[in-house]
Design a protein around this motif. Structure first.
Motif, PDB file in Angstrom:
ATOM      1  N   ASP A 149      43.396  22.249  67.926  1.00  0.00           N
ATOM      2  CA  ASP A 149      43.584  23.401  67.026  1.00  0.00           C
ATOM      3  C   ASP A 149      44.807  24.221  67.446  1.00  0.00           C
ATOM      4  O   ASP A 149      45.591  24.706  66.599  1.00  0.00           O
ATOM      5  N   GLN A 150      44.958  24.351  68.750  1.00  0.00           N
ATOM      6  CA  GLN A 150      46.094  25.110  69.265  1.00  0.00           C
ATOM      7  C   GLN A 150      47.406  24.420  68.896  1.00  0.00           C
ATOM      8  O   GLN A 150      48.380  25.069  68.501  1.00  0.00           O
ATOM      9  N   MET A 151      47.443  23.098  69.013  1.00  0.00           N
ATOM     10  CA  MET A 151      48.646  22.332  68.667  1.00  0.00           C
ATOM     11  C   MET A 151      48.948  22.450  67.159  1.00  0.00           C
ATOM     12  O   MET A 151      50.094  22.572  66.740  1.00  0.00           O
ATOM     13  N   VAL A 152      47.906  22.408  66.365  1.00  0.00           N
ATOM     14  CA  VAL A 152      48.080  22.502  64.911  1.00  0.00           C
ATOM     15  C   VAL A 152      48.666  23.865  64.546  1.00  0.00           C
ATOM     16  O   VAL A 152      49.580  23.990  63.713  1.00  0.00           O
ATOM     17  N   ARG A 153      48.115  24.936  65.202  1.00  0.00           N
ATOM     18  CA  ARG A 153      48.631  26.267  64.913  1.00  0.00           C
ATOM     19  C   ARG A 153      50.106  26.381  65.328  1.00  0.00           C
ATOM     20  O   ARG A 153      50.927  27.002  64.624  1.00  0.00           O
ATOM     21  N   PHE A 154      50.401  25.762  66.461  1.00  0.00           N
ATOM     22  CA  PHE A 154      51.792  25.793  66.938  1.00  0.00           C
ATOM     23  C   PHE A 154      52.731  25.090  65.934  1.00  0.00           C
ATOM     24  O   PHE A 154      53.823  25.571  65.626  1.00  0.00           O
ATOM     25  N   ILE A 155      52.274  23.946  65.468  1.00  0.00           N
ATOM     26  CA  ILE A 155      53.075  23.183  64.503  1.00  0.00           C
ATOM     27  C   ILE A 155      53.267  23.984  63.226  1.00  0.00           C
ATOM     28  O   ILE A 155      54.366  24.041  62.643  1.00  0.00           O
ATOM     29  N   HIS A 156      52.178  24.611  62.747  1.00  0.00           N
ATOM     30  CA  HIS A 156      52.266  25.415  61.522  1.00  0.00           C
ATOM     31  C   HIS A 156      53.235  26.583  61.696  1.00  0.00           C
ATOM     32  O   HIS A 156      54.051  26.885  60.809  1.00  0.00           O
ATOM     33  N   GLN A 157      53.106  27.224  62.876  1.00  0.00           N
ATOM     34  CA  GLN A 157      53.972  28.370  63.135  1.00  0.00           C
ATOM     35  C   GLN A 157      55.440  27.952  63.196  1.00  0.00           C
ATOM     36  O   GLN A 157      56.319  28.615  62.643  1.00  0.00           O
ATOM     37  N   GLU A 158      55.681  26.837  63.870  1.00  0.00           N
ATOM     38  CA  GLU A 158      57.069  26.343  63.968  1.00  0.00           C
ATOM     39  C   GLU A 158      57.613  25.938  62.589  1.00  0.00           C
ATOM     40  O   GLU A 158      58.777  26.199  62.251  1.00  0.00           O
ATOM     41  N   ALA A 159      56.759  25.330  61.773  1.00  0.00           N
ATOM     42  CA  ALA A 159      57.172  24.920  60.426  1.00  0.00           C
ATOM     43  C   ALA A 159      57.506  26.138  59.572  1.00  0.00           C
ATOM     44  O   ALA A 159      58.479  26.149  58.801  1.00  0.00           O
ATOM     45  N   GLU A 160      56.643  27.189  59.715  1.00  0.00           N
ATOM     46  CA  GLU A 160      56.899  28.408  58.960  1.00  0.00           C
ATOM     47  C   GLU A 160      58.224  29.054  59.387  1.00  0.00           C
ATOM     48  O   GLU A 160      58.999  29.547  58.546  1.00  0.00           O
ATOM     49  N   GLU A 161      58.459  29.061  60.708  1.00  0.00           N
ATOM     50  CA  GLU A 161      59.708  29.641  61.204  1.00  0.00           C
ATOM     51  C   GLU A 161      60.927  28.866  60.690  1.00  0.00           C
ATOM     52  O   GLU A 161      61.937  29.450  60.294  1.00  0.00           O
ATOM     53  N   LYS A 162      60.807  27.541  60.732  1.00  0.00           N
ATOM     54  CA  LYS A 162      61.904  26.707  60.212  1.00  0.00           C
ATOM     55  C   LYS A 162      62.109  26.939  58.717  1.00  0.00           C
ATOM     56  O   LYS A 162      63.234  27.021  58.214  1.00  0.00           O
ATOM     57  N   ALA A 163      60.982  27.051  58.003  1.00  0.00           N
ATOM     58  CA  ALA A 163      61.065  27.284  56.559  1.00  0.00           C
ATOM     59  C   ALA A 163      61.734  28.611  56.260  1.00  0.00           C
ATOM     60  O   ALA A 163      62.555  28.730  55.347  1.00  0.00           O
ATOM     61  N   ASN A 164      61.350  29.635  57.093  1.00  0.00           N
ATOM     62  CA  ASN A 164      61.973  30.949  56.909  1.00  0.00           C
ATOM     63  C   ASN A 164      63.469  30.893  57.193  1.00  0.00           C
ATOM     64  O   ASN A 164      64.286  31.509  56.486  1.00  0.00           O
ATOM     65  N   GLU A 165      63.835  30.161  58.282  1.00  0.00           N
ATOM     66  CA  GLU A 165      65.261  30.018  58.608  1.00  0.00           C
ATOM     67  C   GLU A 165      66.019  29.337  57.470  1.00  0.00           C
ATOM     68  O   GLU A 165      67.119  29.745  57.098  1.00  0.00           O
ATOM     69  N   ILE A 166      65.407  28.260  56.950  1.00  0.00           N
ATOM     70  CA  ILE A 166      66.055  27.537  55.834  1.00  0.00           C
ATOM     71  C   ILE A 166      66.177  28.438  54.615  1.00  0.00           C
ATOM     72  O   ILE A 166      67.208  28.461  53.923  1.00  0.00           O
ATOM     73  N   SER A 167      65.163  29.222  54.325  1.00  0.00           N
ATOM     74  CA  SER A 167      65.180  30.113  53.168  1.00  0.00           C
ATOM     75  C   SER A 167      66.258  31.186  53.298  1.00  0.00           C
ATOM     76  O   SER A 167      67.011  31.468  52.361  1.00  0.00           O
ATOM     77  N   VAL A 168      66.329  31.765  54.520  1.00  0.00           N
ATOM     78  CA  VAL A 168      67.338  32.795  54.774  1.00  0.00           C
ATOM     79  C   VAL A 168      68.743  32.217  54.672  1.00  0.00           C
ATOM     80  O   VAL A 168      69.646  32.797  54.072  1.00  0.00           O
TER      81      VAL A 168
END
Length: 231
Positions: free
Chosen positions: A11-30
């Protein structure tokens, strides 16, 4: 490690992956939004530049058109002024032409003038034999002064008397009349002399002398009338 620990780690790994994906998505969006804004600004500047160039082009066209119209109006005004000046000068010449008729109507004065014109023509041609033409109305006067004119020429040039043949078949045009068209042929008086072979012709009519005088004095006349020497 029991199943509970493994599940927590997953679960911890999944949350980490989700968080990293969201950060990357935000970077791409910006980044995408920044690129979009930059491109939009560039397009806007390019369009503004295009509109400015088009405006300047049309403004130049309007300015050129104004200059052309002004130049045309100025030229039209100059033409009107020159035409008015020509009308004044021509009216002076017409008045002078009428004075020539008064001159030719004075028998004594015109007789002496015809003799002088014949002598002058002989001096110009310097031919031993010439053909003379005059108006039909002047024929008798020419015949009366012919001998004395020939003698005066011979004395001045110290030559033999010239042979002067008066043309009794072809005459100069008659004097102008008040109702005559200005373009019709006319002659206010004088003579035309030519060499026997016709190669040398000297037109010594009153009208021809007036034309020569007017052409030579035209700059002076214009200056006196209009305060400038016109071309």
């Amino acid at each position: 490690m029991n199943d509970s620990d493994v599940s927590k780690q997953i679960d911890q790994m999944v949350r980490f992956i989700h968080q990293e994906a969201e950060e990357k998505a935000n970077e791409i969006s910006v980044s995408a939004e920044e690129e979009f804004n930059i491109e939009k600004l560039q397009l806007l500047e390019a369009e503004k530049k295009k509109i400015k160039q088009e405006y300047e082009r049309k403004e130049k066209q309007v300015e050129i058109r104004k200059k052309i119209e002004y130049s045309m109006q100025l030229n039209a005004s100059r033409i009107k002024v020159l035409q008015a000046q020509d009308d004044v000068v021509n009216s002076m010449k017409d008045a002078a032409s009428k004075e020539l008729l008064v001159l030719s109507s004075n028998d004594t004065l015109y007789r002496n003038l015809l003799k002088d014109l014949i002598v002058q023509s002989l001096l110009r041609l310097k031919e031993p034999a010439v053909l003379l033409r005059c108006r039909e109305d002047d024929l008798h006067v020419v015949e009366e002064v012919l001998d004395s004119a020939a003698q005066e020429y011979a004395d001045k040039e110290n030559v033999y008397l010239p042979e002067i043949i008066v043309d009794n078949n072809v005459f100069l045009p008659p004097a102008p009349t008040s109702d005559q068209n200005v373009h019709d042929l006319h002659c206010s008086g004088g003579v035309v002399l030519a060499s026997r072979d016709g190669k040398i012709v000297f037109e010594n009519t009153l009208d021809a002398r007036l034309d020569v005088l007017f052409r030579s004095k035209l700059p002076e006349i214009r200056k006196q009338l209009f305060g400038q020497v016109a071309a």
